[in-house]
Design an enzyme around this catalytic site. Sequence first.
Site, mmCIF file in Angstrom:
data_model
loop_
_atom_site.group_PDB
_atom_site.id
_atom_site.type_symbol
_atom_site.label_atom_id
_atom_site.label_comp_id
_atom_site.label_asym_id
_atom_site.label_seq_id
_atom_site.Cartn_x
_atom_site.Cartn_y
_atom_site.Cartn_z
ATOM 1 N N LYS A 53 32.793 36.393 30.791
ATOM 2 C CA LYS A 53 34.186 36.029 30.505
ATOM 3 C C LYS A 53 34.289 34.548 30.143
ATOM 4 O O LYS A 53 35.010 34.176 29.209
ATOM 5 C CB LYS A 53 35.071 36.366 31.715
ATOM 6 N N GLN A 97 38.079 38.057 40.211
ATOM 7 C CA GLN A 97 37.004 39.011 39.934
ATOM 8 C C GLN A 97 36.863 40.000 41.093
ATOM 9 O O GLN A 97 36.767 39.615 42.246
ATOM 10 C CB GLN A 97 35.683 38.252 39.714
ATOM 11 N N ASP A 120 44.869 40.430 33.776
ATOM 12 C CA ASP A 120 44.174 41.706 33.980
ATOM 13 C C ASP A 120 45.157 42.882 33.900
ATOM 14 O O ASP A 120 44.754 44.028 33.784
ATOM 15 C CB ASP A 120 43.499 41.726 35.368
#
Length: 302
Positions: A53, A97, A120
Amino acid sequence: MATILDGKAHAEQMLAEVRAGVEARLAQGLRAPCLAVVLVGEDPASQVYVRGKVKACADTGIRSLEHKLPVDTDQARLEALIEQLNSDAGVDGILVQLPLPKGLDAKAALHRIAPAKDVDGFHPVNQGLLLEGLPGHRPCTPSAVMHMLKAYGVPLKGTRAVVLGRSEIVGKPMALLLLEEHATVTIAHSRTVDLPGLCREADLLVAAVGRPGLVEGSWIKPGAVVVDVGINRVEDVALGERIFAAEPRKLETLKTKGGVLCGDVRYGEALEVAGAITPVPGGVGPLTIAGLMQNTLRASQL
Ligand code: NDP
């Protein structure tokens, strides 16, 4: 023989669009978008994902801020960091994460993220906006899959779609996004009766289950479009011999390297029946990161 839906190439295209969007911002005298990535603990797979990422941010001109917290971080400390990032006007997107180390409540942490910065798309506000068909951050994997399906001109309106899996991250939002495009959608899960029969009715089959090679070639309707979201590592040779019967190269890799990555669909068998299919790796995986970059750019425009 099925057409390969090249997720890697499509992700490159999406990243190029994001890069152009970032450059347009800079040309207007605006700052680069900024993504804060929070990693708790030292899970090796999570470290790999975070590196991917951060690299995608660098490639697209997005600024990334890495916050690494020790494995013994408590909930209060994690949520305090999220609050700090929420109130930092220089941060557009926040990503925690997953999975978090044992003892931490992932849902509670995700619910702390300001919905506008929830790139997200996991916050209940964004999930609710998706349900209502209103603008908001969509979960990266399903939204990037939709982007690719549209680019390939896969018919969605009136299509009979079956989504295997009902997670909040993939299955449910995938089904809602397909519904938004007027597909007729069935969501299947571990209690579904006659999964093979149901799959055989699908013009579009999305597998997001996490069970290596669950979907056999005989489950696929001839000519169907198959999207394989699953990413599984197989180390068991007996299982490999069963699911890679039509993929001798994969079986060979498993035997020589001790493990191999595969999807939820038996790719070799499916290639013979499907009209189009995503490979694993190189299919949906790269799309997810591209979706995240898109969401981060969008967050900076809010
Ligand atoms: P979850 O474990 O959260 O959900 C799995 C779903 O599959 C559940 O709804 C479960 O049903 C269903 N399921 C499990 N076993 C069966 C079975 N035998 N038959 C039918 N349904 C079954 O997984 P995720 O949604 O998070 O991820 C799914 C897969 O996608 C994983 O392999 C994951 O690694 C991968 N993934 C890939 C991404 C990418 O970038 N390519 C991104 C995110 C995930 P029930 O609800 O009844 O338990």
